[in-house]
Motif scaffolding. Structure first.
Motif, mmCIF file in Angstrom:
data_model
loop_
_atom_site.group_PDB
_atom_site.id
_atom_site.type_symbol
_atom_site.label_atom_id
_atom_site.label_comp_id
_atom_site.label_asym_id
_atom_site.label_seq_id
_atom_site.Cartn_x
_atom_site.Cartn_y
_atom_site.Cartn_z
ATOM 1 N N ILE A 108 4.981 16.660 0.643
ATOM 2 C CA ILE A 108 4.197 15.455 0.508
ATOM 3 C C ILE A 108 5.492 14.206 0.626
ATOM 4 O O ILE A 108 6.265 14.507 -0.309
ATOM 5 N N THR A 109 5.322 13.300 1.227
ATOM 6 C CA THR A 109 6.193 12.388 1.176
ATOM 7 C C THR A 109 5.306 10.782 0.864
ATOM 8 O O THR A 109 4.312 10.838 1.588
ATOM 9 N N TRP A 110 6.033 10.014 0.249
ATOM 10 C CA TRP A 110 5.298 8.733 -0.191
ATOM 11 C C TRP A 110 5.963 7.765 0.382
ATOM 12 O O TRP A 110 7.291 7.512 0.278
ATOM 13 N N TRP A 111 5.204 6.629 0.890
ATOM 14 C CA TRP A 111 5.680 5.499 1.637
ATOM 15 C C TRP A 111 5.112 4.118 1.080
ATOM 16 O O TRP A 111 3.723 4.085 1.113
ATOM 17 N N ASN A 112 5.855 3.142 1.117
ATOM 18 C CA ASN A 112 5.310 1.764 0.781
ATOM 19 C C ASN A 112 5.133 1.219 2.110
ATOM 20 O O ASN A 112 6.110 0.866 3.012
ATOM 21 N N ALA A 113 3.783 1.246 2.828
ATOM 22 C CA ALA A 113 3.624 1.159 4.307
ATOM 23 C C ALA A 113 1.934 0.964 4.456
ATOM 24 O O ALA A 113 1.267 1.500 3.497
ATOM 25 N N MET A 146 0.687 -1.284 -0.173
ATOM 26 C CA MET A 146 -0.083 -0.145 -0.155
ATOM 27 C C MET A 146 0.929 1.268 0.115
ATOM 28 O O MET A 146 1.919 1.383 0.481
ATOM 29 N N THR A 147 0.431 2.327 -0.943
ATOM 30 C CA THR A 147 1.205 3.536 -0.845
ATOM 31 C C THR A 147 0.651 4.665 0.271
ATOM 32 O O THR A 147 -0.757 4.784 0.044
ATOM 33 N N VAL A 148 1.094 5.050 1.085
ATOM 34 C CA VAL A 148 0.684 6.211 2.050
ATOM 35 C C VAL A 148 1.353 7.511 1.712
ATOM 36 O O VAL A 148 2.580 7.429 1.619
ATOM 37 N N ALA A 149 0.714 8.480 1.531
ATOM 38 C CA ALA A 149 1.205 9.913 1.375
ATOM 39 C C ALA A 149 0.931 10.612 2.768
ATOM 40 O O ALA A 149 -0.104 10.830 3.264
ATOM 41 N N LEU A 150 2.119 11.097 3.183
ATOM 42 C CA LEU A 150 1.831 11.987 4.372
ATOM 43 C C LEU A 150 2.068 13.479 3.774
ATOM 44 O O LEU A 150 3.111 13.844 3.045
ATOM 45 N N MET A 151 1.398 14.249 4.510
ATOM 46 C CA MET A 151 1.229 15.751 3.995
ATOM 47 C C MET A 151 1.610 16.719 4.986
ATOM 48 O O MET A 151 0.991 16.407 5.962
ATOM 49 N N TRP A 152 2.401 17.456 5.022
ATOM 50 C CA TRP A 152 2.684 18.425 6.190
ATOM 51 C C TRP A 152 2.514 19.800 5.634
ATOM 52 O O TRP A 152 3.244 20.102 4.417
ATOM 53 N N GLU A 153 1.798 20.659 6.285
ATOM 54 C CA GLU A 153 1.547 22.072 5.604
ATOM 55 C C GLU A 153 1.672 23.072 6.590
ATOM 56 O O GLU A 153 1.278 22.726 8.029
ATOM 57 N N ALA A 154 2.609 24.061 6.406
ATOM 58 C CA ALA A 154 2.739 25.303 7.272
ATOM 59 C C ALA A 154 2.640 26.625 6.675
ATOM 60 O O ALA A 154 2.700 26.659 5.432
ATOM 61 N N ARG A 155 2.315 27.679 7.617
ATOM 62 C CA ARG A 155 1.950 28.739 6.981
ATOM 63 C C ARG A 155 3.226 29.620 7.895
ATOM 64 O O ARG A 155 3.269 29.895 9.140
ATOM 65 N N ALA A 156 4.105 30.350 7.111
ATOM 66 C CA ALA A 156 5.102 31.183 7.646
ATOM 67 C C ALA A 156 4.628 32.653 8.152
ATOM 68 O O ALA A 156 3.289 32.917 7.782
ATOM 69 N N VAL A 157 5.138 33.259 9.160
ATOM 70 C CA VAL A 157 4.841 34.630 9.318
ATOM 71 C C VAL A 157 4.960 35.545 8.268
ATOM 72 O O VAL A 157 5.943 35.135 7.470
ATOM 73 N N PRO A 158 4.358 36.388 8.028
ATOM 74 C CA PRO A 158 4.316 37.083 6.734
ATOM 75 C C PRO A 158 5.846 37.569 6.439
ATOM 76 O O PRO A 158 6.165 38.126 7.323
ATOM 77 N N GLY A 159 6.304 37.531 5.218
ATOM 78 C CA GLY A 159 7.384 37.585 4.707
ATOM 79 C C GLY A 159 8.287 36.739 5.020
ATOM 80 O O GLY A 159 9.598 37.163 4.613
ATOM 81 N N ARG A 160 8.202 35.729 5.507
ATOM 82 C CA ARG A 160 9.210 34.797 5.813
ATOM 83 C C ARG A 160 8.935 33.446 5.371
ATOM 84 O O ARG A 160 9.706 32.366 5.796
ATOM 85 N N ARG A 174 -2.783 12.286 6.608
ATOM 86 C CA ARG A 174 -2.381 10.849 5.894
ATOM 87 C C ARG A 174 -3.337 10.384 5.151
ATOM 88 O O ARG A 174 -4.442 10.189 5.380
ATOM 89 N N PHE A 175 -2.928 9.932 3.751
ATOM 90 C CA PHE A 175 -3.823 9.279 2.885
ATOM 91 C C PHE A 175 -3.247 8.108 2.272
ATOM 92 O O PHE A 175 -1.908 7.821 2.334
ATOM 93 N N GLU A 176 -4.180 7.239 2.126
ATOM 94 C CA GLU A 176 -3.560 6.197 1.190
ATOM 95 C C GLU A 176 -4.153 5.987 -0.114
ATOM 96 O O GLU A 176 -5.257 6.388 -0.676
ATOM 97 N N GLN A 177 -3.200 5.635 -1.094
ATOM 98 C CA GLN A 177 -3.604 5.593 -2.426
ATOM 99 C C GLN A 177 -4.773 4.546 -2.694
ATOM 100 O O GLN A 177 -4.480 3.384 -2.030
ATOM 101 N N VAL A 178 -5.600 4.943 -3.747
ATOM 102 C CA VAL A 178 -6.645 4.087 -4.189
ATOM 103 C C VAL A 178 -6.425 3.637 -5.586
ATOM 104 O O VAL A 178 -5.918 4.585 -6.297
ATOM 105 N N ALA A 179 -6.926 2.562 -5.985
ATOM 106 C CA ALA A 179 -6.769 2.225 -7.394
ATOM 107 C C ALA A 179 -7.696 3.050 -8.307
ATOM 108 O O ALA A 179 -8.817 3.270 -7.775
ATOM 109 N N GLU A 180 -7.257 3.337 -9.484
ATOM 110 C CA GLU A 180 -8.009 4.002 -10.627
ATOM 111 C C GLU A 180 -9.430 3.207 -11.032
ATOM 112 O O GLU A 180 -8.847 1.841 -11.134
#
Length: 86
Positions: free
Chosen positions: A49-54, A1-15, A79-85
């Motif tokens: 985004i990082t993808w893992w076989n896990a 199974m492929t799992v995607a980990l998403m990490w999102e941050a918002r910087a202080v304005p201008g940084r 955290r998301f898991e890949q689904v087949a088309e």
């Protein structure tokens, strides 16, 4: 199974460039992911985004929280898991 980990941050304005550089410098402990991509967006946002076989609930390394003076809020993580088309 492929799992995607998403990490999102918002910087202080201008940084946003500083947060982007910080995210790119972070190394994950242990084995490397199958793939890692980094994005930026308006309002000084950074997404990694990082993808893992896990399984979906596997213990996987994630990017840490940046210093609080660099971001406007705690990091969002998904955290998301890949689904087949069909």
């Amino acid at each position: 199974m492929t799992v995607a980990l998403m990490w999102e941050a918002r910087a202080v304005p201008g940084r946003g460039a500083e947060l982007l550089a910080w995210a790119r410098e972070q190394r994950l402990p242990g084995r490397p992911p199958l793939r890692r991509e980094t994005f930026r967006a308006p309002q000084d946002r950074v997404l990694v985004i990082t993808w893992w076989n896990a399984p979906h609930d596997a213990d996987l390394p994630e990017l840490p929280e940046p210093e609080t003076d660099l971001v406007t809020r705690p990091v969002h993580r998904w955290r998301f898991e890949q689904v087949a088309e069909e």
